[in-house]
Design a protein around this motif. Structure first.
Motif, PDB file in Angstrom:
ATOM      1  N   LEU A 113       0.783  -1.233  -0.052  1.00 59.36           N
ATOM      2  CA  LEU A 113       0.085  -0.026   0.195  1.00 59.36           C
ATOM      3  C   LEU A 113       0.906   1.335  -0.013  1.00 59.36           C
ATOM      4  N   ARG A 114       1.996   1.132   0.463  1.00 56.11           N
ATOM      5  CA  ARG A 114       2.923   2.247   0.505  1.00 56.11           C
ATOM      6  C   ARG A 114       3.546   2.556  -0.800  1.00 56.11           C
ATOM      7  N   GLU A 115       3.837   1.500  -1.501  1.00 49.30           N
ATOM      8  CA  GLU A 115       4.414   1.415  -2.759  1.00 49.30           C
ATOM      9  C   GLU A 115       3.806   1.701  -3.940  1.00 49.30           C
ATOM     10  N   ARG A 116       2.418   1.178  -3.813  1.00 52.33           N
ATOM     11  CA  ARG A 116       1.464   1.190  -4.860  1.00 52.33           C
ATOM     12  C   ARG A 116       0.280   1.779  -4.610  1.00 52.33           C
ATOM     13  N   ALA A 117       0.522   3.024  -3.866  1.00 56.35           N
ATOM     14  CA  ALA A 117      -0.854   3.609  -3.572  1.00 56.35           C
ATOM     15  C   ALA A 117      -1.757   4.071  -4.868  1.00 56.35           C
ATOM     16  N   GLU A 118      -0.783   4.572  -5.767  1.00 55.55           N
ATOM     17  CA  GLU A 118      -1.620   5.082  -6.949  1.00 55.55           C
ATOM     18  C   GLU A 118      -2.399   4.335  -7.534  1.00 55.55           C
ATOM     19  N   THR A 119      -1.611   3.089  -7.894  1.00 59.72           N
ATOM     20  CA  THR A 119      -2.069   2.019  -8.687  1.00 59.72           C
ATOM     21  C   THR A 119      -3.352   1.349  -7.964  1.00 59.72           C
ATOM     22  N   VAL A 120      -3.464   1.175  -6.482  1.00 52.38           N
ATOM     23  CA  VAL A 120      -4.485   0.819  -5.870  1.00 52.38           C
ATOM     24  C   VAL A 120      -5.732   1.903  -6.046  1.00 52.38           C
ATOM     25  N   SER A 121      -5.225   3.033  -5.877  1.00 54.71           N
ATOM     26  CA  SER A 121      -6.338   4.243  -5.909  1.00 54.71           C
ATOM     27  C   SER A 121      -7.249   4.125  -7.241  1.00 54.71           C
ATOM     28  N   PHE A 122      -6.354   4.356  -8.385  1.00 60.81           N
ATOM     29  CA  PHE A 122      -6.677   4.210  -9.690  1.00 60.81           C
ATOM     30  C   PHE A 122      -7.561   2.967 -10.026  1.00 60.81           C
ATOM     31  N   THR A 123      -6.989   1.964  -9.670  1.00 56.11           N
ATOM     32  CA  THR A 123      -8.001   0.797  -9.951  1.00 56.11           C
ATOM     33  C   THR A 123      -9.391   0.520  -9.220  1.00 56.11           C
ATOM     34  N   ARG A 124      -9.150   1.106  -8.082  1.00 52.05           N
ATOM     35  CA  ARG A 124     -10.507   1.247  -7.289  1.00 52.05           C
ATOM     36  C   ARG A 124     -11.463   2.117  -7.922  1.00 52.05           C
ATOM     37  N   THR A 125     -10.937   3.337  -8.319  1.00 47.81           N
ATOM     38  CA  THR A 125     -11.701   4.114  -8.867  1.00 47.81           C
ATOM     39  C   THR A 125     -12.474   3.815 -10.225  1.00 47.81           C
ATOM     40  N   ILE A 126     -11.556   3.199 -11.266  1.00 45.33           N
ATOM     41  CA  ILE A 126     -12.073   2.957 -12.313  1.00 45.33           C
ATOM     42  C   ILE A 126     -13.013   1.791 -12.203  1.00 45.33           C
ATOM     43  N   LEU A 127     -12.669   0.944 -11.589  1.00 41.52           N
ATOM     44  CA  LEU A 127     -13.565  -0.397 -11.099  1.00 41.52           C
ATOM     45  C   LEU A 127     -15.052  -0.176 -10.648  1.00 41.52           C
ATOM     46  N   ALA A 128     -15.245   0.750  -9.734  1.00 39.63           N
ATOM     47  CA  ALA A 128     -16.334   1.072  -9.000  1.00 39.63           C
ATOM     48  C   ALA A 128     -16.865   1.932  -9.940  1.00 39.63           C
ATOM     49  N   ALA A 129     -16.535   2.976 -10.912  1.00 43.57           N
ATOM     50  CA  ALA A 129     -17.144   3.872 -11.565  1.00 43.57           C
ATOM     51  C   ALA A 129     -17.659   3.117 -12.831  1.00 43.57           C
ATOM     52  N   THR A 130     -16.902   1.947 -13.175  1.00 44.71           N
ATOM     53  CA  THR A 130     -17.464   1.432 -14.318  1.00 44.71           C
ATOM     54  C   THR A 130     -18.712   0.351 -13.855  1.00 44.71           C
ATOM     55  N   ALA A 131     -18.456   0.043 -12.613  1.00 43.48           N
ATOM     56  CA  ALA A 131     -19.658  -1.144 -12.476  1.00 43.48           C
ATOM     57  C   ALA A 131     -20.805  -0.174 -12.054  1.00 43.48           C
ATOM     58  N   ALA A 132     -20.887   0.858 -11.838  1.00 38.79           N
ATOM     59  CA  ALA A 132     -21.866   1.938 -11.310  1.00 38.79           C
ATOM     60  C   ALA A 132     -22.735   2.422 -12.698  1.00 38.79           C
ATOM     61  N   ARG A 133     -22.167   2.404 -13.823  1.00 38.72           N
ATOM     62  CA  ARG A 133     -22.817   2.792 -15.069  1.00 38.72           C
ATOM     63  C   ARG A 133     -23.619   1.813 -15.650  1.00 38.72           C
ATOM     64  N   PRO A 134     -24.721   2.394 -16.429  1.00 44.46           N
ATOM     65  CA  PRO A 134     -25.269   1.488 -17.292  1.00 44.46           C
ATOM     66  C   PRO A 134     -24.678   0.680 -18.442  1.00 44.46           C
ATOM     67  N   ALA A 135     -24.789  -0.315 -18.715  1.00 40.52           N
ATOM     68  CA  ALA A 135     -23.933  -1.070 -19.733  1.00 40.52           C
ATOM     69  C   ALA A 135     -24.562  -0.656 -21.081  1.00 40.52           C
ATOM     70  N   ARG A 136     -23.801  -0.518 -21.945  1.00 39.32           N
ATOM     71  CA  ARG A 136     -24.419   0.155 -23.442  1.00 39.32           C
ATOM     72  C   ARG A 136     -23.817  -1.039 -24.387  1.00 39.32           C
ATOM     73  N   PHE A 137     -24.906  -1.401 -25.444  1.00 38.28           N
ATOM     74  CA  PHE A 137     -24.593  -2.587 -26.242  1.00 38.28           C
ATOM     75  C   PHE A 137     -24.801  -1.967 -27.877  1.00 38.28           C
ATOM     76  N   ALA A 138     -24.350  -0.899 -28.280  1.00 38.34           N
ATOM     77  CA  ALA A 138     -24.486  -0.275 -29.528  1.00 38.34           C
ATOM     78  C   ALA A 138     -23.228  -0.121 -30.210  1.00 38.34           C
ATOM     79  N   CYS A 139     -22.076  -0.719 -29.886  1.00 41.01           N
ATOM     80  CA  CYS A 139     -20.832  -0.308 -30.442  1.00 41.01           C
ATOM     81  C   CYS A 139     -20.673  -1.423 -31.684  1.00 41.01           C
ATOM     82  N   PHE A 140     -21.108  -2.696 -31.547  1.00 44.91           N
ATOM     83  CA  PHE A 140     -20.915  -3.642 -32.455  1.00 44.91           C
ATOM     84  C   PHE A 140     -19.528  -3.844 -33.101  1.00 44.91           C
ATOM     85  N   GLY A 141     -18.508  -3.737 -32.033  1.00 43.79           N
ATOM     86  CA  GLY A 141     -17.166  -4.015 -32.508  1.00 43.79           C
ATOM     87  C   GLY A 141     -16.539  -2.902 -33.599  1.00 43.79           C
ATOM     88  N   LEU A 142     -17.163  -2.115 -33.643  1.00 46.92           N
ATOM     89  CA  LEU A 142     -16.727  -1.105 -34.986  1.00 46.92           C
ATOM     90  C   LEU A 142     -15.245  -0.504 -34.488  1.00 46.92           C
TER      91      LEU A 142
END
Length: 306
Positions: A113-142
């Motif tokens: 936690l001392r040496e990887r604090a930034e990685t832990v913080s960013f990972t938590r932020t992006i995982l939680a934010a992504t999980a909270a959003r509605p999923a969209r399914f209209a990209c079709f792999g383009l």
């Protein structure tokens, strides 16, 4: 901040070495063919990706870790005291855990936690934010199509692959479609002519605000976030993320503009209504799986942070 030892599970060598061996068998199904191809100078457009795009090496994937909250005991465990982010138990800790002889090591949460604090913080932020959003399914792999748009001017990204519809047909699909990519690390590989066609303006700076759980690449990246937290996560969770990413990569390339018949992949013809429906249905399934894995990763972060 150090984990309270009363929360730790103590594993004897007969238990943790069996888990280690099972992990290595599971991982070697993927690492060995890749290493054989690399030694022979051969490429695979689907199966090489997780080893060439992501930064974790095959040897690192093969190495099992118990994750936070676990003590490993026995002579073999003592060797791990020299591994990064492991530490031996103190005499007081050994007494508290009733470990009388042999090696005893655990994950060094305080140092991590001392040496990887930034990685832990960013990972938590992006995982939680992504999980909270509605999923969209209209990209079709383009996104894959946008990476080869106007290939006659830019060249084909994978020079050893043919375009299934040819250069002109590929361009026509892009021009007739609405491109809705929300993932910067796909968008950044667009050709210069394709980038302005994306409906969203993406950047590294707004990545955490744009990712959503329907995105195949955001879901593949669960593997990235998992290995960036190694050795704080159990190897089984990392492999769950890896195998999901592997299956998503297969589907992503089936929907791409490339002709992969020689590798045994049937195309998902997203240029047709039937193909887009097929793509969206598979995408929904992966989104559901990915949300469950996000939850497990977020729970693991809570364990890491005590």
């Amino acid at each position: 901040m150090q984990l309270q030892l009363t929360r730790l599970d103590v594993l004897g060598p007969e238990h943790w070495q069996a888990r280690e061996e099972a992990h290595q068998r599971r991982a070697s199904r993927f690492t060995e063919p890749y290493l054989q191809r690399r030694s022979a100078g051969r490429k695979h457009p689907v199966e090489d990706f997780l080893f060439t795009y992501y930064t974790q090496k095959p040897g690192q994937l093969l190495r099992w870790h118990p994750g936070a909250g676990v003590v490993l005991t026995g002579e073999a465990a003592a060797e791990r005291a020299a591994w990064k982010y492991y530490r031996p138990l103190t005499d007081a800790e050994r007494a508290e855990q009733d470990i009388n002889d042999g090696g005893a090591v655990t994950f060094d949460a305080e140092r991590f936690l001392r040496e990887r604090a930034e990685t832990v913080s960013f990972t938590r932020t992006i995982l939680a934010a992504t999980a909270a959003r509605p999923a969209r399914f209209a990209c079709f792999g383009l996104h894959e199509w946008a990476m080869v748009y106007k290939s006659r001017l830019n060249g084909v990204r994978h020079e050893y692959l043919e375009l299934r519809l040819g250069a002109e047909g590929t361009d026509g699909v892009v021009e007739a479609s609405r491109i809705n990519c929300s993932h910067f690390d796909a968008f950044r590989f667009y050709t210069p002519q394709a980038a302005p066609l994306n409906t969203l303006r993406l950047s590294r700076e707004n990545q955490r605000d744009m990712e959503q759980p329907g995105c195949l690449h955001a879901n593949m990246d669960l593997y990235k976030w998992a290995y960036k937290l190694t050795p704080a996560l159990p190897g089984e969770l990392v492999m769950d993320c890896f195998e999901l990413s592997w299956r998503i990569r297969e589907m992503d390339m089936q929907a791409s503009p490339y002709d992969l018949a020689a590798w045994g992949y049937e195309p998902i013809r997203i240029e047709t209504a039937e193909g887009r429906a097929q793509y969206a249905a598979a995408q929904r399934g992966f989104a559901d799986e990915s949300q469950r894995l996000r939850g497990r990763l977020l729970a693991a972060l809570e364990t890491i942070e005590g």
